[in-house]
Design an enzyme around this catalytic site. Structure first.
Site, PDB file in Angstrom:
ATOM      1  N   GLU A  65      65.814  54.753  49.861  1.00  0.00           N
ATOM      2  CA  GLU A  65      65.383  55.820  50.984  1.00  0.00           C
ATOM      3  C   GLU A  65      66.768  56.400  51.665  1.00  0.00           C
ATOM      4  O   GLU A  65      67.404  55.283  51.948  1.00  0.00           O
ATOM      5  CB  GLU A  65      64.447  55.025  51.943  1.00  0.00           C
ATOM      6  CG  GLU A  65      64.006  55.918  52.940  1.00  0.00           C
ATOM      7  CD  GLU A  65      63.223  55.187  53.947  1.00  0.00           C
ATOM      8  OE1 GLU A  65      62.546  55.677  54.743  1.00  0.00           O
ATOM      9  OE2 GLU A  65      63.144  53.920  53.922  1.00  0.00           O
ATOM     10  N   LYS A  94      57.753  62.091  53.329  1.00  0.00           N
ATOM     11  CA  LYS A  94      57.170  60.713  53.599  1.00  0.00           C
ATOM     12  C   LYS A  94      55.902  61.034  54.323  1.00  0.00           C
ATOM     13  O   LYS A  94      56.273  61.640  55.418  1.00  0.00           O
ATOM     14  CB  LYS A  94      58.293  59.676  54.267  1.00  0.00           C
ATOM     15  CG  LYS A  94      57.642  58.429  54.494  1.00  0.00           C
ATOM     16  CD  LYS A  94      58.987  57.306  55.050  1.00  0.00           C
ATOM     17  CE  LYS A  94      58.656  56.142  55.679  1.00  0.00           C
ATOM     18  NZ  LYS A  94      59.668  55.302  56.077  1.00  0.00           N
ATOM     19  N   CYS A 131      58.857  54.093  51.194  1.00  0.00           N
ATOM     20  CA  CYS A 131      58.927  52.928  51.820  1.00  0.00           C
ATOM     21  C   CYS A 131      57.439  52.592  52.736  1.00  0.00           C
ATOM     22  O   CYS A 131      56.767  52.192  52.121  1.00  0.00           O
ATOM     23  CB  CYS A 131      60.081  53.050  53.087  1.00  0.00           C
ATOM     24  SG  CYS A 131      60.492  51.389  54.033  1.00  0.00           S
TER      25      CYS A 131
END
Length: 537
Positions: A42, A109, A145
């Protein structure tokens, strides 16, 4: 269908956009022709967390140039890379897929963490859509994540036709985190009958340490591959996408025992803070006590003994055994050491302040002067030699203010500031199990600041076994006085400890940064006001 996938578990430097981009290019070129895709962590291009650097237009412009540079220079292999992407006035935390000069996909994300050390809603807007791409006939989903910690994003990828899910991460270490994250990813895999590749960042960044430990889970939730912890590595795995299953590697890296993980986190954090900030070594005040002994062992393991210098600074209250044990540890570790007595400076201050102190009894003031004499000496050597001063205070002491502002708190980095005293002893025993570097007497004698005659920590504080459990309940679990007392602790002792914690927030605000290893560290993880009504705690 079999895919060759490289898990690029690398250590990136925050803000070094051009340097990080070059590392991505070099790794990609080294894998071209050998693998189908390289997966990076990330925000690999910026490093993690870039914090308010993300608010600077020039910073985002540099990211855009770096993305274009990587895409133009890499051929013959797919890349999955994390970076910030600005679109229509909003900033997104993106996982991009690139191949032969083209952007094949960009996933934004979905779940932006805004708790503990995370502050992503300050910078990013959330994505809404599932994104997949095709590679060698396999439909691959993307996530970033925090997305894997909630049910919805993985389910959306599965519904979009994904046969494999890539999850890129900058997941920081704390005690218990590695098995926790693996169990969670295993659950996601079983829920969706979907293999998941989890690629994590590695290295230290200010107070955070990223432990790596990237892994692969098959569609039945079995861990079939695991990379090393606390080490840069780029491992190529052969993943067979057949019914979402795989065969565990014969040489799968085991999960480290907890004490080993904590110790390696501290070593990694010290190494990267010192080296990434350009210091040419470290200096430590070595007292002969357990805290400075552990700090020295960590520093020597992180930087090498030739990059560490220790100074013993005895006073009239320092026991001979303290000097002997400090010298013994320095010699066992092979670090440069010297002794500078603080008596001349202490006497000079007492003489200078004699009129101000006239008619007043000796108290903690004189103890603090000794600590500040040591702080001046150590900071002077640090300034002159360009070596960072590492402080040696632990979490138990920092919690209750058992430390001196501008004295033993003076320094540039605090390796064990989030390590409770009881864990300090456990880590010392662990380090000695590798090779004996901490004298046994240091581990057996009663802790003492040695700032007054026959002084012991237990004169001022509860026994550390009691203190540490009260602190864990109050600081990490947010339990009230009533709840802690109901667990079997003396209510007066609990009240006293909590009062010390609350009254000493002002000290912790002025302490140097240090490595987070517990679930809730002081600083950006636990944010309390300096001034507030402390009733009904």
């Amino acid at each position: 269908m079999k895919l060759k996938i490289v898990l690029a578990q690398l250590n990136f430097l925050v803000g070094d956009i051009e340097g990080n981009a070059q590392r991505i290019i070099d790794e990609a070129k080294s894998q071209a022709g050998k693998a189908d895709v390289v997966v990076f962590p990330e925000l690999a291009i910026t490093g993690y967390p870039p914090e308010d650097l993300l608010l600077r237009d020039h910073f985002i412009q540099r990211v855009e140039l770096a993305v274009a540079n990587i895409i133009s220079r890499v051929r013959g292999i797919h890349l999955v890379v994390g970076y910030p992407r600005r679109r229509e006035g909003k900033l997104y935390n993106v996982a991009g897929v690139w191949y032969d000069g083209d952007i094949l996909a960009e996933y934004e994300k979905h779940k932006l963490p805004n708790y503990s050390v995370f502050d992503e809603k300050r910078y990013f807007s959330p994505g809404r859509e599932a994104v997949t791409f095709e590679l060698q006939g396999v439909r691959i989903g993307l996530s970033v994540c925090e997305d894997i910690w909630e049910v919805e994003p993985a389910a959306m990828s599965r519904a979009a036709g994904a046969q494999l899910l890539l999850n890129i991460n900058a997941s920081p270490f704390h005690i218990g985190k590695a098995p926790e994250r693996e169990e969670l990813v295993q659950n996601r895999a079983r829920e969706n009958m979907l293999p998941i590749i989890y690629v994590n960042l590695v290295g230290g960044q200010d107070e955070l340490v990223f432990d790596g430990g990237s892994f692969v889970v098959d569609g039945q939730g079995r861990v079939i591959e695991r990379l090393d912890f606390f080490a840069e590595t780029a491992a190529c795995i052969d993943l067979c996408i057949e019914n979402g299953t795989g065969n565990p590697s014969n040489s799968i890296t085991p999960l480290m025992p907890e004490e080993q993980r904590v110790y390696q986190a501290l070593v990694t954090g010290v190494r990267d803070y010192v080296l990434k900030n350009g210091f040419n070594g470290a200096i430590i005040g070595l007292s002969g006590g357990v805290d400075s002994a552990l700090t020295l062992a960590i520093a020597a393991d992180a930087l090498g003994p030739d990059q560490v210098e220790v100074v013993m600074m005895p006073s009239r209250y320092t026991a001979d055994m303290s000097n002997q044990d400090a010298i013994a540890e320095a010699e066992l570790l092979g670090v440069e050491h010297r002794t500078i007595s603080i008596e001349p400076a202490f006497n000079a201050f007492l003489e200078m302040l004699a009129d101000e102190f006239a008619g007043r009894a000796v108290d903690v003031t004189e103890e603090n002067i000794q600590a500040r004499c040591r702080g001046i000496i150590l900071m002077a050597i640090s300034n002159k030699k360009g070596r960072i001063l590492l402080t040696t205070g632990n979490k138990s002491e920092m919690s209750v203010g058992y430390a001196t502002l501008y004295g033993d708190m003076a320094g540039g980095f605090a390796p064990i500031k989030d390590v409770p005293k009881t864990l300090v002893y456990s880590l010392c025993h662990y380090r000695n199990s590798l090779s004996q570097v901490i004298p046994q007497r240091v581990l057996e004698r009663a802790p003492s600041a040695e700032l007054a005659p026959d002084q012991k920590d237990s004169d001022s504080l509860p026994e550390y076994a009691v203190l540490d459990e009260i602190l864990e309940r109050y600081v990490e679990q947010d339990q009230s006085v009533t709840e802690i007392a109901a667990a079997g602790f003396d209510e007066a002792t609990v009240m006293r400890v909590i009062d010390l914690v609350d009254r000493n927030e002002y000290k912790r605000r002025q302490a140097p940064p240090g490595i987070k290893i517990t679930r809730r560290a002081y600083g950006r993880d636990r944010r309390y006001p300096l001034t507030w009504s402390k009733r009904n705690r």
